[in-house]
Design a protein around this motif. Structure first.
Motif, PDB file in Angstrom:
ATOM      1  N   UNK A 122       1.004  -1.087  -0.083  1.00  0.00           N
ATOM      2  CA  UNK A 122       0.026   0.014  -0.203  1.00  0.00           C
ATOM      3  C   UNK A 122       1.057   1.203   0.146  1.00  0.00           C
ATOM      4  N   UNK A 123       2.199   0.942   0.988  1.00  0.00           N
ATOM      5  CA  UNK A 123       3.256   2.030   0.398  1.00  0.00           C
ATOM      6  C   UNK A 123       3.176   2.418  -1.199  1.00  0.00           C
ATOM      7  N   UNK A 124       3.771   2.227  -1.192  1.00  0.00           N
ATOM      8  CA  UNK A 124       3.445   1.594  -3.075  1.00  0.00           C
ATOM      9  C   UNK A 124       2.666   2.032  -3.745  1.00  0.00           C
ATOM     10  N   UNK A 125       1.569   1.326  -3.369  1.00  0.00           N
ATOM     11  CA  UNK A 125       0.779   1.883  -4.491  1.00  0.00           C
ATOM     12  C   UNK A 125       0.160   3.238  -4.385  1.00  0.00           C
ATOM     13  N   UNK A 126       0.341   3.809  -3.430  1.00  0.00           N
ATOM     14  CA  UNK A 126       0.221   4.817  -3.057  1.00  0.00           C
ATOM     15  C   UNK A 126       1.262   6.257  -3.552  1.00  0.00           C
ATOM     16  N   UNK A 127       2.618   5.580  -3.597  1.00  0.00           N
ATOM     17  CA  UNK A 127       3.664   6.085  -4.172  1.00  0.00           C
ATOM     18  C   UNK A 127       3.368   6.863  -5.864  1.00  0.00           C
ATOM     19  N   UNK A 128       2.931   5.311  -6.627  1.00  0.00           N
ATOM     20  CA  UNK A 128       2.317   5.470  -7.317  1.00  0.00           C
ATOM     21  C   UNK A 128       1.780   6.437  -7.802  1.00  0.00           C
ATOM     22  N   UNK A 129       0.215   6.314  -7.540  1.00  0.00           N
ATOM     23  CA  UNK A 129      -1.140   7.541  -7.486  1.00  0.00           C
ATOM     24  C   UNK A 129       0.013   9.129  -7.046  1.00  0.00           C
ATOM     25  N   UNK A 130       0.506   9.041  -6.397  1.00  0.00           N
ATOM     26  CA  UNK A 130       1.793  10.176  -5.988  1.00  0.00           C
ATOM     27  C   UNK A 130       2.631  10.466  -6.868  1.00  0.00           C
ATOM     28  N   UNK A 131       2.646   9.418  -7.921  1.00  0.00           N
ATOM     29  CA  UNK A 131       3.824  10.171  -8.815  1.00  0.00           C
ATOM     30  C   UNK A 131       5.525  10.152  -8.664  1.00  0.00           C
ATOM     31  N   UNK A 132       5.184   9.213  -7.549  1.00  0.00           N
ATOM     32  CA  UNK A 132       7.078   8.972  -6.998  1.00  0.00           C
ATOM     33  C   UNK A 132       7.290   7.765  -7.233  1.00  0.00           C
ATOM     34  N   UNK A 133       6.804   6.655  -7.876  1.00  0.00           N
ATOM     35  CA  UNK A 133       7.478   5.817  -7.617  1.00  0.00           C
ATOM     36  C   UNK A 133       6.056   5.396  -9.248  1.00  0.00           C
ATOM     37  N   UNK A 134       7.080   4.021  -9.837  1.00  0.00           N
ATOM     38  CA  UNK A 134       6.639   3.285 -11.167  1.00  0.00           C
ATOM     39  C   UNK A 134       5.580   2.270 -10.584  1.00  0.00           C
ATOM     40  N   UNK A 135       5.055   1.497 -12.083  1.00  0.00           N
ATOM     41  CA  UNK A 135       4.073   0.697 -11.850  1.00  0.00           C
ATOM     42  C   UNK A 135       5.017  -0.776 -12.106  1.00  0.00           C
ATOM     43  N   UNK A 136       6.527  -1.115 -12.257  1.00  0.00           N
ATOM     44  CA  UNK A 136       7.353  -1.603 -12.077  1.00  0.00           C
ATOM     45  C   UNK A 136       7.385  -2.195 -10.638  1.00  0.00           C
ATOM     46  N   UNK A 137       7.301  -0.684  -9.845  1.00  0.00           N
ATOM     47  CA  UNK A 137       7.844  -1.134  -8.371  1.00  0.00           C
ATOM     48  C   UNK A 137       6.795  -1.803  -7.536  1.00  0.00           C
ATOM     49  N   UNK A 138       5.465  -1.217  -8.151  1.00  0.00           N
ATOM     50  CA  UNK A 138       4.585  -1.930  -7.654  1.00  0.00           C
ATOM     51  C   UNK A 138       4.283  -3.717  -7.876  1.00  0.00           C
ATOM     52  N   UNK A 139       4.906  -3.709  -8.678  1.00  0.00           N
ATOM     53  CA  UNK A 139       4.713  -5.426  -9.868  1.00  0.00           C
ATOM     54  C   UNK A 139       5.948  -5.761  -8.835  1.00  0.00           C
TER      55      UNK A 139
END
Length: 201
Positions: A122-139
């Motif tokens: 969920x931390x990574x998902x939030x960062x994705x929507x925030x624009x500070x991480x990538x889809x690959x990171x969440x995957x």
């Protein structure tokens, strides 16, 4: 000797009483069956009976999203976060609602700030929507365990939907539904199936 009448069995489907909890439980069950409009009616009735429940009816916000009532859904999630400022998921769902009415970039600007979630996915998902991480990171985080796999793909699917990438959204939601974790009773597993049904996938 007079005979006693047999006690009537409680039937939540026909309940018209004044206990808001019954309407919430019934609304959740109706949502699980993809009866989205009926679930909203139940959540609204619970809210009418007990207005103090307003900030805690996150289930209502989810139903509103799938009923395409995005402005109301965003308002529900924003109200929820106002009393639970650490709720990552509700901040993301507010984003999803606003992306459909205001556009992706405006929704990103308005993303609610929340405390740090203890769940890595969920931390990574939030960062994705925030624009500070990538889809690959969440995957990648989703490869940790079955639960992480489900949630990573669910939110990758929602992210793709917010960006109007329909084929990609269908792909990720399909992975979420097909995950081992989706065999559990988690409400969000039902949501992933409802997502497919409502979208006609």
């Amino acid at each position: 000797m007079a005979t006693r009448a047999a006690p009537q069995q409680f039937d939540p489907e026909t309940y018209t009483g004044s206990n808001p909890k019954v309407y919430i439980v019934r609304g959740m069950e109706r949502f699980r069956k993809a009866k989205v409009q009926e679930s909203i009616s139940d959540f609204d009735r619970a809210l009418q009976l007990s207005p103090a429940l307003g900030p805690y009816l996150w289930q209502r916000g989810l139903s509103l999203y799938y009923a395409d009532r995005f402005a109301e859904g965003a308002a529900q999630f924003r109200l929820d976060v106002s009393v639970n400022p650490n709720d990552t998921e509700e901040a993301i769902w507010a984003f999803a609602c606003e992306a459909r009415t205001l556009g992706f970039q405006e929704a990103r600007k308005r993303l609610l700030k929340v405390g740090q979630d203890t769940r890595p996915y969920m931390r990574t998902a939030y960062s994705l929507f925030q624009g500070s991480t990538s889809e690959q990171d969440l995957a990648m985080v989703g490869q940790t365990d079955d639960r992480s796999h489900f949630y990573a793909n669910l939110y990758l699917g929602l992210y793709a939907e917010c960006r109007e990438e329909v084929d990609l959204a269908r792909h990720y939601i399909g992975l979420a539904v097909g995950s081992k974790y989706c065999a559990t009773g988690d409400y969000m597993c039902s949501l992933a199936r409802v997502h497919q049904k409502v979208r006609g996938w």
